[in-house]
Design a protein around this motif. Structure first.
Motif, PDB file in Angstrom:
ATOM      1  N   PHE A 107       0.832  -1.065   0.116  1.00 59.20           N
ATOM      2  CA  PHE A 107       0.182   0.031   0.005  1.00 59.20           C
ATOM      3  C   PHE A 107       0.902   1.198  -0.049  1.00 59.20           C
ATOM      4  O   PHE A 107       1.510   1.577   0.969  1.00 59.20           O
ATOM      5  CB  PHE A 107      -1.010  -0.087   1.157  1.00 59.20           C
ATOM      6  CG  PHE A 107      -1.870  -1.277   1.374  1.00 59.20           C
ATOM      7  CD1 PHE A 107      -2.895  -1.402   0.260  1.00 59.20           C
ATOM      8  CD2 PHE A 107      -1.690  -2.181   2.362  1.00 59.20           C
ATOM      9  CE1 PHE A 107      -3.717  -2.509   0.457  1.00 59.20           C
ATOM     10  CE2 PHE A 107      -2.347  -3.165   2.494  1.00 59.20           C
ATOM     11  CZ  PHE A 107      -3.372  -3.308   1.619  1.00 59.20           C
ATOM     12  N   LEU A 153       4.137   0.974   1.823  1.00 58.43           N
ATOM     13  CA  LEU A 153       4.390  -0.064   2.811  1.00 58.43           C
ATOM     14  C   LEU A 153       4.113  -1.315   2.140  1.00 58.43           C
ATOM     15  O   LEU A 153       3.145  -1.571   1.474  1.00 58.43           O
ATOM     16  CB  LEU A 153       2.933   0.336   3.931  1.00 58.43           C
ATOM     17  CG  LEU A 153       3.055  -0.482   4.929  1.00 58.43           C
ATOM     18  CD1 LEU A 153       3.595  -0.020   6.317  1.00 58.43           C
ATOM     19  CD2 LEU A 153       1.510  -0.785   5.287  1.00 58.43           C
ATOM     20  N   ASN A 164      -0.174  -6.797  15.641  1.00 58.15           N
ATOM     21  CA  ASN A 164      -0.837  -5.984  14.710  1.00 58.15           C
ATOM     22  C   ASN A 164      -0.326  -5.404  13.690  1.00 58.15           C
ATOM     23  O   ASN A 164       1.001  -4.939  13.814  1.00 58.15           O
ATOM     24  CB  ASN A 164      -1.379  -4.490  15.622  1.00 58.15           C
ATOM     25  CG  ASN A 164      -2.269  -4.897  16.758  1.00 58.15           C
ATOM     26  OD1 ASN A 164      -2.361  -4.777  17.676  1.00 58.15           O
ATOM     27  ND2 ASN A 164      -3.386  -6.131  16.494  1.00 58.15           N
ATOM     28  N   GLY A 165      -0.909  -5.339  12.559  1.00 55.75           N
ATOM     29  CA  GLY A 165      -0.084  -4.980  11.291  1.00 55.75           C
ATOM     30  C   GLY A 165       0.998  -5.838  10.484  1.00 55.75           C
ATOM     31  O   GLY A 165       1.674  -5.286   9.804  1.00 55.75           O
ATOM     32  N   ALA A 166       0.917  -7.092  11.063  1.00 57.29           N
ATOM     33  CA  ALA A 166       1.775  -8.018  10.468  1.00 57.29           C
ATOM     34  C   ALA A 166       1.135  -8.213   9.122  1.00 57.29           C
ATOM     35  O   ALA A 166       2.343  -8.508   8.371  1.00 57.29           O
ATOM     36  CB  ALA A 166       1.748  -9.510  11.308  1.00 57.29           C
ATOM     37  N   GLY A 167       0.161  -8.164   8.667  1.00 57.83           N
ATOM     38  CA  GLY A 167      -0.142  -8.417   7.259  1.00 57.83           C
ATOM     39  C   GLY A 167      -1.213  -9.521   7.358  1.00 57.83           C
ATOM     40  O   GLY A 167      -1.343 -10.301   6.142  1.00 57.83           O
ATOM     41  N   LYS A 168      -1.858 -10.129   8.385  1.00 52.72           N
ATOM     42  CA  LYS A 168      -2.638 -11.168   8.452  1.00 52.72           C
ATOM     43  C   LYS A 168      -3.784 -11.047   7.536  1.00 52.72           C
ATOM     44  O   LYS A 168      -4.126 -11.582   6.634  1.00 52.72           O
ATOM     45  CB  LYS A 168      -2.975 -11.710   9.827  1.00 52.72           C
ATOM     46  CG  LYS A 168      -1.944 -11.630  10.702  1.00 52.72           C
ATOM     47  CD  LYS A 168      -2.298 -12.291  12.149  1.00 52.72           C
ATOM     48  CE  LYS A 168      -2.988 -10.976  12.788  1.00 52.72           C
ATOM     49  NZ  LYS A 168      -2.025  -9.971  13.389  1.00 52.72           N
ATOM     50  N   THR A 169      -4.748 -10.072   7.878  1.00 49.80           N
ATOM     51  CA  THR A 169      -5.657  -9.529   7.175  1.00 49.80           C
ATOM     52  C   THR A 169      -5.439  -9.135   5.891  1.00 49.80           C
ATOM     53  O   THR A 169      -6.269  -9.781   4.958  1.00 49.80           O
ATOM     54  CB  THR A 169      -6.418  -8.481   7.896  1.00 49.80           C
ATOM     55  OG1 THR A 169      -6.728  -8.746   9.301  1.00 49.80           O
ATOM     56  CG2 THR A 169      -7.773  -7.999   7.071  1.00 49.80           C
ATOM     57  N   THR A 170      -4.452  -8.534   5.357  1.00 46.60           N
ATOM     58  CA  THR A 170      -4.203  -8.476   4.222  1.00 46.60           C
ATOM     59  C   THR A 170      -3.801  -9.673   3.342  1.00 46.60           C
ATOM     60  O   THR A 170      -4.344  -9.878   2.200  1.00 46.60           O
ATOM     61  CB  THR A 170      -3.015  -7.473   3.624  1.00 46.60           C
ATOM     62  OG1 THR A 170      -2.985  -6.403   4.820  1.00 46.60           O
ATOM     63  CG2 THR A 170      -2.587  -7.245   2.388  1.00 46.60           C
ATOM     64  N   GLN A 201     -12.484  -9.962  10.137  1.00 47.95           N
ATOM     65  CA  GLN A 201     -12.023  -9.466  11.238  1.00 47.95           C
ATOM     66  C   GLN A 201     -13.019  -8.194  11.541  1.00 47.95           C
ATOM     67  O   GLN A 201     -13.517  -8.355  12.557  1.00 47.95           O
ATOM     68  CB  GLN A 201     -10.487  -8.985  11.130  1.00 47.95           C
ATOM     69  CG  GLN A 201     -10.063  -8.247  12.457  1.00 47.95           C
ATOM     70  CD  GLN A 201      -8.595  -7.710  12.372  1.00 47.95           C
ATOM     71  OE1 GLN A 201      -8.134  -7.756  11.349  1.00 47.95           O
ATOM     72  NE2 GLN A 201      -8.022  -7.477  13.563  1.00 47.95           N
ATOM     73  N   GLU A 235      -9.206 -13.524  13.068  1.00 45.92           N
ATOM     74  CA  GLU A 235      -9.342 -13.017  14.799  1.00 45.92           C
ATOM     75  C   GLU A 235     -10.792 -13.087  15.045  1.00 45.92           C
ATOM     76  O   GLU A 235     -11.188 -12.301  15.454  1.00 45.92           O
ATOM     77  CB  GLU A 235      -8.766 -11.873  14.856  1.00 45.92           C
ATOM     78  CG  GLU A 235      -7.591 -11.537  14.301  1.00 45.92           C
ATOM     79  CD  GLU A 235      -6.598 -10.398  14.901  1.00 45.92           C
ATOM     80  OE1 GLU A 235      -6.795 -10.237  15.928  1.00 45.92           O
ATOM     81  OE2 GLU A 235      -5.523  -9.938  14.185  1.00 45.92           O
TER      82      GLU A 235
HETATM   83  N1  ATP Z   1      -6.462  -0.681   2.351  1.00 54.92           N
HETATM   84  C1  ATP Z   1      -5.268  -0.428   3.097  1.00 54.92           C
HETATM   85  N2  ATP Z   1      -4.749   0.751   2.698  1.00 54.92           N
HETATM   86  C2  ATP Z   1      -3.447   0.967   3.137  1.00 54.92           C
HETATM   87  N3  ATP Z   1      -2.593   0.242   4.105  1.00 54.92           N
HETATM   88  C3  ATP Z   1      -3.351  -0.536   4.563  1.00 54.92           C
HETATM   89  C4  ATP Z   1      -4.467  -1.257   4.064  1.00 54.92           C
HETATM   90  N4  ATP Z   1      -4.796  -2.527   4.515  1.00 54.92           N
HETATM   91  C5  ATP Z   1      -3.852  -2.707   5.537  1.00 54.92           C
HETATM   92  N5  ATP Z   1      -2.945  -1.742   5.373  1.00 54.92           N
HETATM   93  C6  ATP Z   1      -1.737  -1.688   6.226  1.00 54.92           C
HETATM   94  O1  ATP Z   1      -1.134  -3.064   6.094  1.00 54.92           O
HETATM   95  C7  ATP Z   1      -0.371  -3.676   6.983  1.00 54.92           C
HETATM   96  C8  ATP Z   1      -0.836  -4.986   7.321  1.00 54.92           C
HETATM   97  O2  ATP Z   1      -2.282  -4.663   7.705  1.00 54.92           O
HETATM   98  P1  ATP Z   1      -3.173  -5.833   8.233  1.00 54.92           P
HETATM   99  O3  ATP Z   1      -4.476  -5.415   8.468  1.00 54.92           O
HETATM  100  O4  ATP Z   1      -2.980  -6.973   7.281  1.00 54.92           O
HETATM  101  O5  ATP Z   1      -2.687  -6.427   9.475  1.00 54.92           O
HETATM  102  P2  ATP Z   1      -3.087  -7.499  10.527  1.00 54.92           P
HETATM  103  O6  ATP Z   1      -1.987  -8.377  10.734  1.00 54.92           O
HETATM  104  O7  ATP Z   1      -4.196  -7.988  10.185  1.00 54.92           O
HETATM  105  O8  ATP Z   1      -3.081  -6.774  12.085  1.00 54.92           O
HETATM  106  P3  ATP Z   1      -4.295  -6.816  13.140  1.00 54.92           P
HETATM  107  O9  ATP Z   1      -3.614  -7.835  13.874  1.00 54.92           O
HETATM  108  O10 ATP Z   1      -4.295  -5.340  13.689  1.00 54.92           O
HETATM  109  O11 ATP Z   1      -5.310  -7.078  12.476  1.00 54.92           O
HETATM  110  C9  ATP Z   1      -0.638  -2.395   8.117  1.00 54.92           C
HETATM  111  O12 ATP Z   1       0.391  -1.530   8.441  1.00 54.92           O
HETATM  112  C10 ATP Z   1      -1.771  -1.611   7.583  1.00 54.92           C
HETATM  113  O13 ATP Z   1      -1.809  -0.273   8.058  1.00 54.92           O
END
Ligand code: ATP
Ligand code: MG
Lengths: 438, 305
Positions: free
Chosen positions: B15, B18, B40-46, B89, B166
């Motif tokens: 993104f 990032l 948090n922010g590891a990239g799991k949801t992505t 999530q 989650e």
């Molecule tokens: N649509 C988006 N636009 C910009 N940045 C994004 C977007 N989605 C996620 N990010 C960034 O990508 C990184 C990974 O986000 P992600 O949601 O995958 O983390 P996560 O592992 O699911 O965290 P959490 O445990 O908090 O849910 C984060 O730094 C987030 O800010």
């Protein structure tokens, strides 16, 4: 079930679960329709409750003619005013009065006297108000009938008239001897009858005398005066007389508020799918993005149709009488398609519910005001009337009114309906394209 | 366990500047419960979003389910989607609809109807322990109840692959236990489950294999047991001693009666001391867990961010 239909049914359910949304779609239009309908008053009641405005031009200025005028003035459904010929004609042409009546010189001599040539009354009627004209004609005859009745009752004037007629008879050398004899006998018996009526001192009321006129006897020659309209067909004076009920203007107008409620409601619902996360589920379900959006469009279309059907139903219940239900159905269809398209465009105005709702209602208000959903276009100042052409609301109201009371034929419907359809199709295509590209 | 149900190959997604997912590769076997662990922010949801086609990868590829010629496992295909269930999530349910209506609606989207739909709705309500609140609008539910419904909706169409992002955030311990039991039942029925969490104990309890990721990168991937022995380090033993026979050497640090030491096999150490006549008043053994694995791998605690 088809996923588009599944989506649409879900959205309709959601729409009516939202109290505020439902109020804007149904509650507000009902209030608007009732309020403005009541304020406007009933056009039909104005005919029957003594408000038919008539101008009288009395060129005779005799005792009889003024008597007749006073008979007419007594009529409870008439508001009479004596004017000179030109003023009277001008006022009818401009739509200020329903009709003018002209009593020519010599009216007094022949009016209400059976054996003379009936008097000529000139009538000029606003061509758009044929129904009232027919009523007026009846009243004119009734007035002469009353005159005749009174002449018969009033012995002295009758005897006087008989005497004068006898004198005429004697003087008139063109009448043959045989005829003269016949008429003399007639006058004699008439005199006798007249005296006995006077003796009885008949306390007859005017209506029994009036009924003489209703007996099929021609009391007067009605001659028409050309008062072809000089007025702009777009002016209120030209349009208002065609109204059939007090709800004719207020209900089509009020409907549009419900339609706008649907538009804003569904535009917001697309944003809400995003904010509440359900768009994610819709996107990963085994359906296409356009199916999701077409579901929204279908729900919006159905709810607009529902609003129109409901409001027409309520209007009919209250006394609105749509001229043509088939045309009305077509108008409703076009309105629904148009505003579905507008909804799809509006859904692109923002990412959050608040932004779409704010921007949506801002646009809605402008469309509504300019298009005549608050103040009818015909009551607007000239430049505003010009602006109104830009608002889809104006075309929506016109299409509905065309079916309800303007008695539009198919060709006349094509203008508003064509504009509505084109707007709708463009809206759906453009809106869907932008939404699917995201 | 030979056919992978989920295969991710060299997956990357940025993104802007990032790198949310950075050259990630792993596969989940058919019928396996796989944990994706990270702060948090590891990239799991992505990663999940890439898996289900909500996001398009910059590089790499994603294959879901059995790969056949007509069904290339691309999440853009309706047939692939039909076999995947997702509990996002971010809560994704209609608050104005009741629990039952939510389930019915999504069931219909997946082509269910009639008796089958009825049966699945009842099953899901039971799964989410919401049968008694079936006709209550979801908007009035507590956070935990919404979370349970959110998860139940993912199961309405009996997917063979379940992606849970989650799923237990904000759920009370009792309901969480019910969810764990349900997941274990699903696992026994042969469902493939990808489970993301930053609660190590959940992964430890539920998952056969775990991938640990941070800053979009895969740090380690193995069975929980192997990860612990490889990266967990020693157990920490603290104890209050009653008496210490003279001549017995006490390991680690000591202050008064209290001792503290680390050992790879804590129980053996304690037994050895005991046999030498050391009497224990209290004994506390902290075994390494995935938390310590993460600490070891990143030098950071999992939940400090
Ligand atoms: N649509 C988006 N636009 C910009 N940045 C994004 C977007 N989605 C996620 N990010 C960034 O990508 C990184 C990974 O986000 P992600 O949601 O995958 O983390 P996560 O592992 O699911 O965290 P959490 O445990 O908090 O849910 C984060 O730094 C987030 O800010
Ligand atoms: Mg996440």
């Amino acid at each position: 079930m088809n996923p588009i239909l599944v989506m649409a049914l879900k959205d309709l359910r959601l729409l009516f679960r939202d109290k505020l949304g439902a109020f804007f779609i149904i509650g507000f239009p009902i209030l608007m329709g009732l309020f403005f309908g009541l304020v406007m008053g009933s056009p039909t009641s104005s005919v029957s409750q003594g408000k038919m405005k008539i101008a009288v031009v009395d060129l005779d200025q005799s005792e009889t003619s003024s008597k007749w005028v006073s008979f007419m003035a007594k009529h409870e459904s008439i508001e009479l005013e004596e004017l000179d010929f030109d003023t009277a004609r001008e006022s009818v042409r401009k739509g200020g009065r329903v009709a003018m009546l002209v009593l020519k010189k010599g009216f007094g001599e022949t009016a209400g006297v059976f054996w003379r040539e009936p008097p000529t009354i000139q009538v000029g009627v606003d061509p758009s108000r044929a129904m009232e004209a027919a009523m007026l004609q009846g009243m004119v005859m009734e007035g002469i009938g009353q005159l005749a009745g009174q002449r018969m009752m009033d012995s002295s004037s009758m005897n006087d008239m008989i005497a004068r007629s006898r004198a005429d008879l004697v003087a008139d050398e063109t009448i043959s001897a045989g005829n003269r004899l016949l008429l003399n006998t007639f006058f004699a018996s008439l005199e006798k009858m007249q005296n006995s009526i006077g003796a009885l001192q008949a306390d007859s009321d005017e209506s029994s005398a009036g009924s003489l006129g209703a007996g099929g006897f021609e009391f007067a020659n009605i001659e028409s005066i050309d008062v072809s309209r000089k007025i702009d067909p777009k002016s209120q004076a030209a349009q208002l007389p065609r109204l059939k009920s007090r709800w004719d203007i207020s209900f089509p107008q009020a409907m549009m508020w419900g339609v706008l409620g649907c538009v804003a409601g569904f535009a917001v619902s697309i944003a809400r799918e995003r904010t509440q996360g359900t768009m994610t589920r819709l996107q990963i379900a085994p359906i296409t993005r356009s199916q999701v959006l077409l579901g929204k469009a279908l729900a919006c279309f159905l709810s607009v149709v529902l609003v129109v059907v409901f409001m027409v139903g309520l209007g009919v219940f209250l006394g609105m009488r749509p001229g043509n239900y088939l045309t009305l159905a077509f108008a409703a269809l076009c309105v629904a398609i148009c505003f579905t398209g507008i909804m799809m465009i509006m859904a692109n105005l923002g990412k959050t519910e608040e932004s779409v709702n704010g921007a949506g209602w801002a646009i809605n208000m402008v469309m509504a005001m300019v298009g005549g959903a608050m103040i009818p276009v015909m009551f607007m100042p000239q430049f505003m009337q010009g602006l109104s052409y830009l608002s889809p609301i104006k075309w929506g109201i016109l299409a509905i009114e065309g079916a309800v009371w303007r008695d539009f034929d198919f060709a006349e419907m094509m203008l508003p309906c064509g504009i509505l359809l084109a707007t709708g199709v463009i809206g759906v295509v453009v809106g869907t394209t932008i939404l699917t590209k995201e | 366990m030979s056919i992978p149900a989920v295969t991710i190959t060299a997956l990357s997604k940025s993104f802007g500047d990032l790198r949310a997912v950075d050259d990630l590769s792993f596969s989940v076997q058919n019928g396996e419960t796989f944990g994706l662990l990270g702060p948090n922010g590891a990239g799991k949801t992505t990663t999940i979003s890439l898996l289900i086609g909500l996001l398009r990868p910059d590089h790499g590829s994603v294959v879901l389910g059995k790969t056949e010629s007509r069904d290339p496992g691309n999440p853009a295909f309706a047939t692939v989607r039909q076999s995947v269930g997702v509990a996002p999530q971010a809560l994704s349910i209609y608050e104005a609809l009741t629990a039952k209506e939510n389930l019915e609606f999504f069931g219909q989207l997946y082509g269910l109807s009639g008796a089958k739909l009825k049966e699945r709705v009842a099953w899901c309500l039971d799964f989410a322990q919401l049968a008694e609140r079936a006709k209550t609008r979801a908007g009035t539910f507590s956070g935990g109840m919404k979370r349970r419904l959110n998860m139940a909706v993912a199961l309405i169409h009996e997917p063979s692959i379940l992606l849970l992002d989650e799923p237990t955030v904000g759920v009370d311990p009792q309901s969480r236990n019910h969810i764990f039991e349900s997941i274990q039942t699903l696992r026994e029925q042969g469902m493939t489950i990808l489970y993301t969490t930053h609660y190590m104990e959940e992964a430890q309890r539920l998952c056969e294999r775990v991938a640990i990721m941070d800053h979009g990168k895969l740090l380690a991937m193995d069975t929980v047991e192997n990860l612990l022995s490889q990266f967990g380090g020693d157990s920490i033993i603290t104890a209050d001693l009653q008496s210490i026979p003279s001549g017995v050497e006490i390991p680690g640090a000591r202050s008064g009666n209290r001792i503290r030491f680390v050992a790879p096999r804590p129980l053996e150490e304690v037994a050895k001391l005991s046999s030498k006549g050391v009497a224990f008043q209290t004994l506390n053994v902290i075994q390494p867990d995935l938390e310590s694995v993460f600490l070891k791998l990143t030098g950071r605690n999992l939940r400090d961010g």
